[in-house]
Design an enzyme around this catalytic site. Sequence first.
Site, mmCIF file in Angstrom:
data_model
loop_
_atom_site.group_PDB
_atom_site.id
_atom_site.type_symbol
_atom_site.label_atom_id
_atom_site.label_comp_id
_atom_site.label_asym_id
_atom_site.label_seq_id
_atom_site.Cartn_x
_atom_site.Cartn_y
_atom_site.Cartn_z
ATOM 1 N N HIS A 1 0.840 -1.200 0.000
ATOM 2 C CA HIS A 1 0.000 0.000 0.000
ATOM 3 C C HIS A 1 0.869 1.241 0.000
ATOM 4 O O HIS A 1 2.090 1.177 0.173
ATOM 5 C CB HIS A 1 -0.961 0.008 1.191
ATOM 6 C CG HIS A 1 -0.325 -0.020 2.534
ATOM 7 N ND1 HIS A 1 0.332 1.067 3.077
ATOM 8 C CD2 HIS A 1 -0.238 -1.014 3.457
ATOM 9 C CE1 HIS A 1 0.785 0.749 4.281
ATOM 10 N NE2 HIS A 1 0.466 -0.506 4.539
ATOM 11 N N CYS B 1 3.752 -4.448 6.512
ATOM 12 C CA CYS B 1 3.292 -4.245 5.143
ATOM 13 C C CYS B 1 4.408 -3.667 4.280
ATOM 14 O O CYS B 1 5.417 -3.186 4.784
ATOM 15 C CB CYS B 1 2.079 -3.313 5.112
ATOM 16 S SG CYS B 1 0.579 -4.081 5.748
#
Length: 106
Positions: free
Chosen positions: A68, A84
Amino acid sequence: MIVDKSNHRLAVVSGNVLLRNYKVGLGGDRTPEGSFVISEKVRNPNGRSDGVFGSRGLALSDSRYAIHGTDEPDSIGTDESLGCIRMLQEDLEELYDLILREQPLK
């Protein structure tokens, strides 16, 4: 796609051909290792394009992790995430358009 954790890079390959190579932010040992597929593509994961996760998200199968964007561009190239894979917004938007769902990630 291949993530090189030691160099903070994400490569998009087709066979032996390197299509794109992006600098990414990771979470050190918290970033999972193994083979995944992109199980979901999300526009505006925070409900808006300028949220903390940026304008796009690519969920990694069978995990709570994703590729992301970030509202902290200085974190790219470092191990500051909770696991992440973070990308600059313009890089992520390009990747999002290149990648199909169910695309493998190693």
